[in-house]
Design a protein around this motif. Structure first.
Motif, mmCIF file in Angstrom:
data_model
loop_
_atom_site.group_PDB
_atom_site.id
_atom_site.type_symbol
_atom_site.label_atom_id
_atom_site.label_comp_id
_atom_site.label_asym_id
_atom_site.label_seq_id
_atom_site.Cartn_x
_atom_site.Cartn_y
_atom_site.Cartn_z
ATOM 1 N N THR A 208 -1.999 21.064 83.524
ATOM 2 C CA THR A 208 -1.807 21.717 84.824
ATOM 3 C C THR A 208 -2.751 21.133 85.870
ATOM 4 O OG1 THR A 208 -3.225 23.514 83.996
ATOM 5 C CG2 THR A 208 -0.854 23.871 83.942
ATOM 6 N N VAL B 210 1.855 30.012 84.232
ATOM 7 C CA VAL B 210 1.271 29.437 83.016
ATOM 8 C C VAL B 210 0.824 30.576 82.111
ATOM 9 C CG1 VAL B 210 -0.475 27.887 82.088
ATOM 10 C CG2 VAL B 210 0.423 27.500 84.390
ATOM 11 N N GLN C 276 -0.248 31.568 77.709
ATOM 12 C CA GLN C 276 -0.600 30.980 76.418
ATOM 13 C C GLN C 276 -0.201 31.821 75.219
ATOM 14 O OE1 GLN C 276 -4.844 30.438 76.352
ATOM 15 N NE2 GLN C 276 -5.265 32.542 75.805
ATOM 16 N N LYS D 290 -3.240 22.674 77.732
ATOM 17 C CA LYS D 290 -2.532 23.293 78.853
ATOM 18 C C LYS D 290 -3.284 23.122 80.161
ATOM 19 C CE LYS D 290 -2.640 27.662 78.463
ATOM 20 N NZ LYS D 290 -3.806 27.955 79.307
ATOM 21 N N GLY E 10 1.574 27.242 76.625
ATOM 22 C CA GLY E 10 0.698 26.440 75.769
ATOM 23 C C GLY E 10 -0.453 27.278 75.250
ATOM 24 N N VAL F 111 3.081 16.616 75.693
ATOM 25 C CA VAL F 111 3.690 17.720 76.435
ATOM 26 C C VAL F 111 5.206 17.532 76.446
ATOM 27 C CG1 VAL F 111 3.374 16.502 78.635
ATOM 28 C CG2 VAL F 111 3.729 18.972 78.637
ATOM 29 N N ILE G 154 5.250 27.239 82.152
ATOM 30 C CA ILE G 154 4.406 26.443 81.245
ATOM 31 C C ILE G 154 3.874 27.352 80.145
ATOM 32 C CG2 ILE G 154 2.378 24.974 81.045
ATOM 33 C CD1 ILE G 154 2.688 24.269 83.985
#
Length: 813
Positions: A444, A687, A689, A440, A434, A756, A432
């Protein structure tokens, strides 16, 4: 105004097998087609489906009519209200009656009976034994028709379309469910109703408008299978829809788009047009219009002959309706705007509306007036077919509740099991990406909550308190470090005081060696064996002394007293295992030491059975001692779940903490985890960013991205100018790049949500809404002011978080 009974005028005779037989001799077979989803196709995809339709039409003999009928009807979402979970119930209430367009695509393939001239005595009704033409009554004629229809359907299927035959029961329906015929006649209304043609077309309470595309002069000079959709396109990427999508899913009203393609005898058609060209040549000196028509006819004939094109006759019309007369004007504006997007001239049909409505009855395409058709080629004719539809809903699917991009209609999206079964992905791992503010954390939170409610065991590693609200709401374990309440574990504890397995012992040895040795300091084989023996003897000691609680303190005391004597009796020398050094180095973790809290927990011990665990590492991510120890324990907890919980889905989600974990030498574990977890019905999710993180980190590139078949991206607009690097790294196609960069470019006004992008193995990709109820919003929010307001109210209500969320949500509504 004269009134007639429908039964006296009804054009259909009977249903034989699955075939509709009309009174004038036509035979029709019906198919239900599942079209691809809007905003999921590239320009090449649209050309492929366009060519599929062209191939299917070219194989039909002369005298066949392809009547494609696309229904778009307004509906309201009706949730199942099947879940007892608090947030799911709130979501059901939030989306109740959310308006959307329901789509159904039908194709009626008709073999038309072209009757003989009136002068023929053989056609006299007096001499005919049946109303149907004799040749249509021959078994071979129907058999030939069914064979041709089967080949037509097969070509569509081979082209990637889902095709289902329409049964006799589906045509006629029953008392509760009207069949396809009644559904068209009464526009979906249950029961019978009046049909009025004058002064305006009205069906029951519905005021109807019928717009036609029946004159070549009203059509654009050029057409193609696809159109660039400006709201979702950028200066560097193109988002496409079908050429006629503005008359389909993009037209937000009740409507039926009827598309007719009539196959003709090519030789006869060219002969007729050649005769017309000669006449126009004779008249061209008298009128410029005649000269232009002559040249156009000549161009048509030249193209037909030189490029072996198949001439067909076509007709298109749009039937729209509303139950409020005051909305008719708005309906006109909507349709005129939709037709203008195709560069066509809107033509409201008034005099011919009854005949066209009548020809739209399934099985009655043969009644289409010839004067309402025009000549063109199959390639151009297929450009005006609707090629896409709204996102599909799969009732009963287990997945995440996401929204249709146009309306927000809730969809259950399975991004794990169903894609595995279909072969789209080979593992359930997810990556993921973002940036901050892209939604984000909301996505999640939303994803793990859905997984939790479906019975998944979830371990979260976070550094930003993003999951605190959800964890407390579901009654999970929330581990975080504060001076007054430091993080606590107990890796020595075993349920029911059972003896640990080999894997459990290995994880404890790894922990002890990490505490004892520095990162660059190696351990000897004898030290490893000594620790292994120590653990074996310790658990034997615990079995013999039920009053001793398993923890690091009791293990330390066992080493200091019991195991020291065992080493002496076995003659183990200090150079092989330095007990004094070991105890000295680990003294800070023993009772009274600086970190005595870390490994001696007496609460939250049933981590194997706890389904929602969050490790918040924000306060210790830079701690040289605590962080490595905590990460080892976290990994040990998840591995225990992964191997011991058979047949249960497991998920580990690592937020930004993966950077610190990789820095502390855990890269090998991450590689192992991402390659192995799929074998144990598990999935690993990372995840991040920052783009620089994924570009610069070999761990992400080699271990995570290469072993994550599902890529999930949120708004990347800030990286638009350097997205090529991300595209290359993630292996995204140009179509997927265009989808990612279209995120949040044209969100529906008045609704709060973020979009998304989800790619499944690079084979299927879509953009969805992440839209949630206000109760879900309060649970997921990371805004400090909102979290504080919720916490204060929770404290005033005696710690009842659910009640506090409901109270704040009711204030907003």
């Amino acid at each position: 105004m004269s009134t007639k009974e429908l039964k006296d005028l009804f054009p259909l005779w009977k249903i034989e097998g699955e075939a509709l037989l009309a009174r004038h001799g036509d035979a029709t077979l019906g198919y239900r087609i599942s079209l691809p989803e809007l905003f999921t196709l590239s320009d090449e995809d649209y050309r492929h489906y366009h060519q599929t339709w062209v191939k299917a039409i070219r194989m039909l003999p002369p005298g066949y009519i392809v009547h494609k009928q696309d229904y778009f009807t307004e509906a309201g979402y009706r949730p199942p209200f099947a879940s007892d979970a608090y947030l799911s119930h709130c979501s059901d209430r939030f989306f109740f009656e959310r308006p959307y367009l329901d789509h159904r695509c039908m194709v009626w393939l008709t073999r038309r009976y072209a009757g003989k001239p009136l002068a023929s005595s053989a056609m006299s009704g007096l001499l005919r034994k049946s109303l149907a033409p004799p040749e249509m009554m021959e078994p071979k004629a129907m058999e030939s028709f069914r064979d041709t229809a089967g080949q037509f359907a097969r070509i569509l299927q081979d082209g990637g379309l889902s095709v289902q035959s329409v049964s006799a029961d589906a045509l006629t329906g029953d008392r509760k469910h009207p069949g396809h015929i009644a559904d068209y006649l009464y526009l979906g209304q249950p029961g019978l109703c009046d049909i009025t043609f004058k002064p305006d077309l009205k069906i029951g309470p519905y005021h109807c408008l019928l717009y036609t595309l029946a004159d070549a002069g009203d059509l654009p000079l050029h057409c193609q299978p696809e159109n660039r959709y400006e709201p979702y396109s950028t200066g560097r990427t193109d988002c496409f829809t079908g050429f006629a999508s503005s008359l389909g899913a993009l037209l937000p009203c009740n409507h039926i788009y009827n598309q007719y393609i009539v196959t003709t005898d090519t030789r006869e058609t060219l002969k007729r047009l050649e005769s017309k060209r000669i006449k126009l040549q004779s008249l061209s000196a008298y009128s410029r219009e005649n000269a232009i028509a002559r040249d156009a006819t000549a161009d048509f004939l030249n193209e037909a002959i030189s490029e072996s094109r198949q001439p067909v006759k076509v007709h298109y019309h749009l039937l729209a309706w509303t139950d409020e007369k005051k909305q008719v004007k708005e309906l006109r504006n909507l349709i005129a705007s939709a037709l203008a997007k195709l560069d066509t001239t809107p033509r409201l049909e008034i005099l011919g509306a009854p005949q066209l409505y009548w020809a739209g009855i399934p099985g009655n395409a043969g009644s289409l007036p010839d004067n309402e058709t025009f000549d063109t080629f199959a390639e151009q004719a297929c450009c005006f077919l609707v090629q896409d539809a709204n996102y599909k809903h799969h009732p009963g699917a287990k997945g995440i509740r996401l929204g249709d991009r146009l309306t927000g209609r809730p969809l259950e999206v399975d991004i794990s099991d169903a894609p595995m079964k279909r072969g789209l992905i080979t593992n359930r791992n997810k990556f993921i990406l973002g940036p901050s503010g892209s939604g984000k954390s909301f996505f999640t939170n939303h994803m793990v909550r859905a997984y939790y409610e479906q019975g998944t065991h979830i371990v979260l590693v976070d550094v930003g308190h993003s999951y605190q609200g959800l964890c407390h709401l579901v009654g999970g374990y929330y581990f975080t470090y504060r001076e007054e309440e430091p993080i606590r574990f107990n890796p020595f504890y075993m349920e029911n005081r059972e003896a640990p397995g080999t894997e459990k012992k290995e994880s404890i040895k790894t922990l002890l060696l990490a505490l004892w040795k520095k990162g660059d300091e190696a351990y000897t084989r004898s030290e490893y064996v000594a620790l292994s023996n120590a653990l074996t003897h310790y658990y034997t000691y615990l079995a013999a002394h039920p009053g001793v609680f398993p923890c690091f303190d009791s293990f330390y005391e066992f080493l200091e007293i019991e195991y020291a004597d065992i080493l002496k009796s076995e003659g183990v020398k200090e150079k092989d295992f330095d007990m004094a050094n070991f105890l000295y180095v680990l003294r800070p973790y023993y009772q009274g030491g600086e970190f005595d809290f870390l490994l001696n927990a007496r609460e939250n011990l049933d981590l194997l059975q706890q389904r929602f665990i969050v490790f918040e590492l924000d306060n210790i991510k830079d701690h040289p001692i605590l962080f490595p120890v905590v990460t080892i324990i976290i990994m040990e907890i998840f591995i225990a779940k992964m191997r011991r919980l058979k047949g249960v889905r497991k998920m580990i989600l690592i937020e930004e903490a993966w950077k610190a974990i990789a820095r502390e030498g855990m890269a090998e574990y991450i590689r192992y985890l991402f390659k192995t977890v799929r074998k144990f019905y598990g999935e690993a999710v990372v995840v991040t960013q920052e783009v620089e993180d994924i570009i610069s980190s070999p761990v992400v590139k080699q271990a995570i991205i290469n072993n994550s078949d599902t890529k999930i991206l949120l708004d990347q607009s800030k990286y638009r100018n350097k997205f090529d690097d991300i595209q290359a790294l993630l292996g995204l196609t140009d179509k997927e790049k265009a989808q990612v960069l279209s995120i949040n470019r044209a969100n529906e006004a008045g609704r709060l949500y973020k979009e998304v992008f989800i790619s499944l193995g690079g084979q299927e990709s879509k953009v969805y809404r992440t839209e949630v109820s206000y109760e879900e919003y309060l649970t997921y929010t990371t805004e400090e002011s909102e979290k504080m307001a919720l916490q204060q109210l929770t404290d005033r209500l005696g710690g009842d978080l659910q009640r506090a969320i409901s109270a704040l949500a009711s204030e907003r509504t």
